[in-house]
Design a protein around this motif. Structure first.
Motif, PDB file in Angstrom:
ATOM      1  N   ILE A  28       0.929  -1.325   0.006  1.00 12.78           N
ATOM      2  CA  ILE A  28       0.235   0.033   0.066  1.00 12.78           C
ATOM      3  C   ILE A  28       0.818   1.268   0.103  1.00 12.78           C
ATOM      4  O   ILE A  28       1.822   1.073   0.782  1.00 12.78           O
ATOM      5  N   PHE A  29       0.571   2.327  -1.222  1.00  8.95           N
ATOM      6  CA  PHE A  29       1.066   3.422  -0.978  1.00  8.95           C
ATOM      7  C   PHE A  29       0.495   4.390  -0.230  1.00  8.95           C
ATOM      8  O   PHE A  29       0.842   5.180   0.584  1.00  8.95           O
ATOM      9  N   SER A  30      -0.983   4.433  -0.601  1.00  7.29           N
ATOM     10  CA  SER A  30      -1.773   5.250   0.121  1.00  7.29           C
ATOM     11  C   SER A  30      -3.298   4.632  -0.194  1.00  7.29           C
ATOM     12  O   SER A  30      -3.543   4.010  -0.984  1.00  7.29           O
ATOM     13  N   ILE A  31      -4.238   5.155   0.753  1.00  6.91           N
ATOM     14  CA  ILE A  31      -5.608   4.755   0.720  1.00  6.91           C
ATOM     15  C   ILE A  31      -6.582   5.781   0.636  1.00  6.91           C
ATOM     16  O   ILE A  31      -6.262   6.988   1.308  1.00  6.91           O
ATOM     17  N   ILE A  68     -18.651   5.978  11.370  1.00  8.32           N
ATOM     18  CA  ILE A  68     -17.473   5.594  10.373  1.00  8.32           C
ATOM     19  C   ILE A  68     -16.446   6.461  10.991  1.00  8.32           C
ATOM     20  O   ILE A  68     -16.421   7.664  11.207  1.00  8.32           O
ATOM     21  N   SER A  69     -15.141   5.788  11.211  1.00 13.16           N
ATOM     22  CA  SER A  69     -13.936   6.687  11.657  1.00 13.16           C
ATOM     23  C   SER A  69     -12.525   5.614  10.977  1.00 13.16           C
ATOM     24  O   SER A  69     -12.786   4.644  10.629  1.00 13.16           O
ATOM     25  N   ARG A  70     -11.510   6.382  10.959  1.00 13.20           N
ATOM     26  CA  ARG A  70     -10.488   5.793  10.463  1.00 13.20           C
ATOM     27  C   ARG A  70      -9.324   6.122  11.117  1.00 13.20           C
ATOM     28  O   ARG A  70      -9.013   7.242  11.784  1.00 13.20           O
ATOM     29  N   ASP A  71      -8.513   5.146  11.206  1.00 11.45           N
ATOM     30  CA  ASP A  71      -6.889   5.291  11.506  1.00 11.45           C
ATOM     31  C   ASP A  71      -5.884   5.305  10.535  1.00 11.45           C
ATOM     32  O   ASP A  71      -5.600   4.037  10.062  1.00 11.45           O
ATOM     33  N   ASN A  72      -5.490   6.451   9.779  1.00 10.07           N
ATOM     34  CA  ASN A  72      -4.968   6.229   8.697  1.00 10.07           C
ATOM     35  C   ASN A  72      -3.283   5.812   8.992  1.00 10.07           C
ATOM     36  O   ASN A  72      -2.730   4.867   8.073  1.00 10.07           O
ATOM     37  N   ALA A  73      -2.995   5.768  10.176  1.00 14.83           N
ATOM     38  CA  ALA A  73      -1.538   5.070  10.529  1.00 14.83           C
ATOM     39  C   ALA A  73      -1.555   3.427  10.284  1.00 14.83           C
ATOM     40  O   ALA A  73      -0.669   2.989  10.270  1.00 14.83           O
ATOM     41  N   LYS A  74      -3.110   3.142  10.851  1.00 10.17           N
ATOM     42  CA  LYS A  74      -3.024   1.716  10.758  1.00 10.17           C
ATOM     43  C   LYS A  74      -3.667   1.286   9.559  1.00 10.17           C
ATOM     44  O   LYS A  74      -3.969  -0.087   9.716  1.00 10.17           O
ATOM     45  N   ASN A  75      -4.070   1.957   8.802  1.00 10.30           N
ATOM     46  CA  ASN A  75      -4.899   1.703   7.373  1.00 10.30           C
ATOM     47  C   ASN A  75      -6.281   0.957   7.951  1.00 10.30           C
ATOM     48  O   ASN A  75      -6.571  -0.030   7.355  1.00 10.30           O
ATOM     49  N   THR A  76      -6.729   1.343   8.690  1.00 10.12           N
ATOM     50  CA  THR A  76      -8.026   0.656   9.663  1.00 10.12           C
ATOM     51  C   THR A  76      -9.251   1.828   9.609  1.00 10.12           C
ATOM     52  O   THR A  76      -8.908   2.996   9.587  1.00 10.12           O
ATOM     53  N   VAL A  77     -10.386   1.081   9.333  1.00  9.01           N
ATOM     54  CA  VAL A  77     -11.578   1.740   9.344  1.00  9.01           C
ATOM     55  C   VAL A  77     -12.398   0.953  10.331  1.00  9.01           C
ATOM     56  O   VAL A  77     -12.398  -0.101  10.375  1.00  9.01           O
TER      57      VAL A  77
END
Length: 121
Positions: A28-31, A68-77
Protein backbone atom coordinates in the motif's frame (compact mmCIF):
# COMPACT_ATOMS: atom_id res chain seq x y z
CA UNK A 1 -0.69 -7.54 -3.07
CA UNK A 2 -3.33 -6.01 -0.80
CA UNK A 3 -5.48 -7.80 1.75
CA UNK A 4 -8.58 -6.45 3.45
CA UNK A 5 -9.83 -8.17 6.59
CA UNK A 6 -12.98 -7.41 8.58
CA UNK A 7 -13.82 -8.45 12.14
CA UNK A 8 -16.19 -7.60 14.96
CA UNK A 9 -19.45 -9.05 13.72
CA UNK A 10 -21.73 -11.19 15.83
CA UNK A 11 -25.16 -11.66 17.33
CA UNK A 12 -26.70 -8.77 19.24
CA UNK A 13 -30.14 -7.95 20.57
CA UNK A 14 -32.20 -5.09 19.13
CA UNK A 15 -31.04 -1.82 20.61
CA UNK A 16 -27.55 -3.15 21.18
CA UNK A 17 -24.20 -2.08 19.77
CA UNK A 18 -21.35 -3.57 17.78
CA UNK A 19 -18.07 -2.20 16.52
CA UNK A 20 -16.69 -3.46 13.23
CA UNK A 21 -13.03 -3.32 12.30
CA UNK A 22 -11.38 -3.43 8.88
CA UNK A 23 -7.65 -3.38 8.17
CA UNK A 24 -5.91 -3.18 4.81
CA UNK A 25 -2.37 -4.53 4.54
CA UNK A 26 0.23 -5.36 1.94
CA UNK A 27 1.71 -3.27 -0.87
CA UNK A 28 0.00 0.00 0.00
CA UNK A 29 1.28 3.41 -0.99
CA UNK A 30 -1.84 5.24 0.11
CA UNK A 31 -5.55 4.66 0.64
CA UNK A 32 -8.18 7.02 -0.70
CA UNK A 33 -11.70 6.04 0.33
CA UNK A 34 -12.62 3.24 2.70
CA UNK A 35 -16.17 2.05 2.95
CA UNK A 36 -18.57 -0.34 4.61
CA UNK A 37 -21.21 -2.15 2.58
CA UNK A 38 -23.79 -4.71 3.58
CA UNK A 39 -25.80 -7.41 1.89
CA UNK A 40 -28.86 -9.00 3.40
CA UNK A 41 -30.28 -12.30 2.07
CA UNK A 42 -32.11 -11.75 -1.19
CA UNK A 43 -31.04 -8.12 -1.44
CA UNK A 44 -28.40 -6.20 -3.33
CA UNK A 45 -25.22 -5.04 -1.67
CA UNK A 46 -25.57 -1.44 -0.50
CA UNK A 47 -23.17 1.21 0.69
CA UNK A 48 -23.63 1.85 4.40
CA UNK A 49 -20.94 4.42 5.08
CA UNK A 50 -17.72 5.71 3.57
CA UNK A 51 -14.86 7.95 4.62
CA UNK A 52 -12.42 9.90 2.50
CA UNK A 53 -10.10 12.33 4.20
CA UNK A 54 -12.32 14.11 6.65
CA UNK A 55 -15.51 13.53 4.70
CA UNK A 56 -18.03 10.89 5.70
CA UNK A 57 -21.13 9.63 3.97
CA UNK A 58 -24.02 7.50 5.30
CA UNK A 59 -27.17 5.98 3.94
CA UNK A 60 -30.26 7.54 5.47
CA UNK A 61 -31.30 4.43 7.38
CA UNK A 62 -28.17 4.49 9.59
CA UNK A 63 -27.70 8.23 10.10
CA UNK A 64 -27.55 9.06 13.78
CA UNK A 65 -26.93 5.42 14.73
CA UNK A 66 -23.71 4.43 12.93
CA UNK A 67 -20.38 6.23 12.96
CA UNK A 68 -17.50 5.56 10.59
CA UNK A 69 -13.97 6.53 11.57
CA UNK A 70 -10.48 5.83 10.39
CA UNK A 71 -6.92 5.45 11.65
CA UNK A 72 -4.70 6.25 8.69
CA UNK A 73 -1.53 5.14 10.46
CA UNK A 74 -3.02 1.66 10.87
CA UNK A 75 -4.85 1.55 7.51
CA UNK A 76 -7.92 0.71 9.56
CA UNK A 77 -11.53 1.81 9.36
CA UNK A 78 -14.13 1.30 12.08
CA UNK A 79 -17.90 1.20 12.07
CA UNK A 80 -19.56 1.87 15.40
CA UNK A 81 -23.12 0.64 15.22
CA UNK A 82 -25.56 1.68 17.94
CA UNK A 83 -29.31 1.21 18.39
CA UNK A 84 -29.18 -1.81 16.11
CA UNK A 85 -32.36 -3.01 14.47
CA UNK A 86 -33.28 -6.41 12.99
CA UNK A 87 -33.19 -4.82 9.54
CA UNK A 88 -29.47 -4.15 10.05
CA UNK A 89 -28.88 -7.89 9.84
CA UNK A 90 -26.54 -8.59 6.93
CA UNK A 91 -23.03 -9.54 5.94
CA UNK A 92 -20.93 -6.41 6.24
CA UNK A 93 -18.11 -5.91 3.76
CA UNK A 94 -15.27 -3.43 3.82
CA UNK A 95 -13.46 -2.04 0.82
CA UNK A 96 -10.42 0.12 0.31
CA UNK A 97 -9.52 2.25 -2.71
CA UNK A 98 -5.76 1.79 -2.78
CA UNK A 99 -2.78 3.23 -4.60
CA UNK A 100 -0.71 0.07 -4.81
CA UNK A 101 3.01 0.21 -4.07
CA UNK A 102 4.27 -1.65 -7.11
CA UNK A 103 6.16 -0.73 -10.26
CA UNK A 104 4.32 0.56 -12.11
CA UNK A 105 1.98 1.78 -9.43
CA UNK A 106 -1.74 1.47 -10.00
CA UNK A 107 -4.97 2.17 -8.23
CA UNK A 108 -7.58 -0.46 -7.42
CA UNK A 109 -10.39 -1.31 -5.01
CA UNK A 110 -9.94 -4.31 -2.73
CA UNK A 111 -12.66 -6.10 -0.78
CA UNK A 112 -12.74 -8.16 2.36
CA UNK A 113 -14.66 -11.40 2.72
CA UNK A 114 -17.26 -9.95 5.07
CA UNK A 115 -18.40 -10.34 8.66
CA UNK A 116 -21.89 -11.42 9.71
CA UNK A 117 -24.01 -9.10 11.83
CA UNK A 118 -27.23 -10.56 13.20
CA UNK A 119 -29.67 -8.47 15.21
CA UNK A 120 -32.24 -10.66 16.91
CA UNK A 121 -33.86 -11.26 20.26
Amino acid sequence: QVQVVESGGGLVQPGGSLRLFCTASGSIFSIYTMGWYRQAPGKQRELVASISGGDTNYIDSVKGRFTISRDNAKNTVYLQMNSLKPEDTAVYYCNADVQVRERPTYRSVFWGEGTQVTVSS
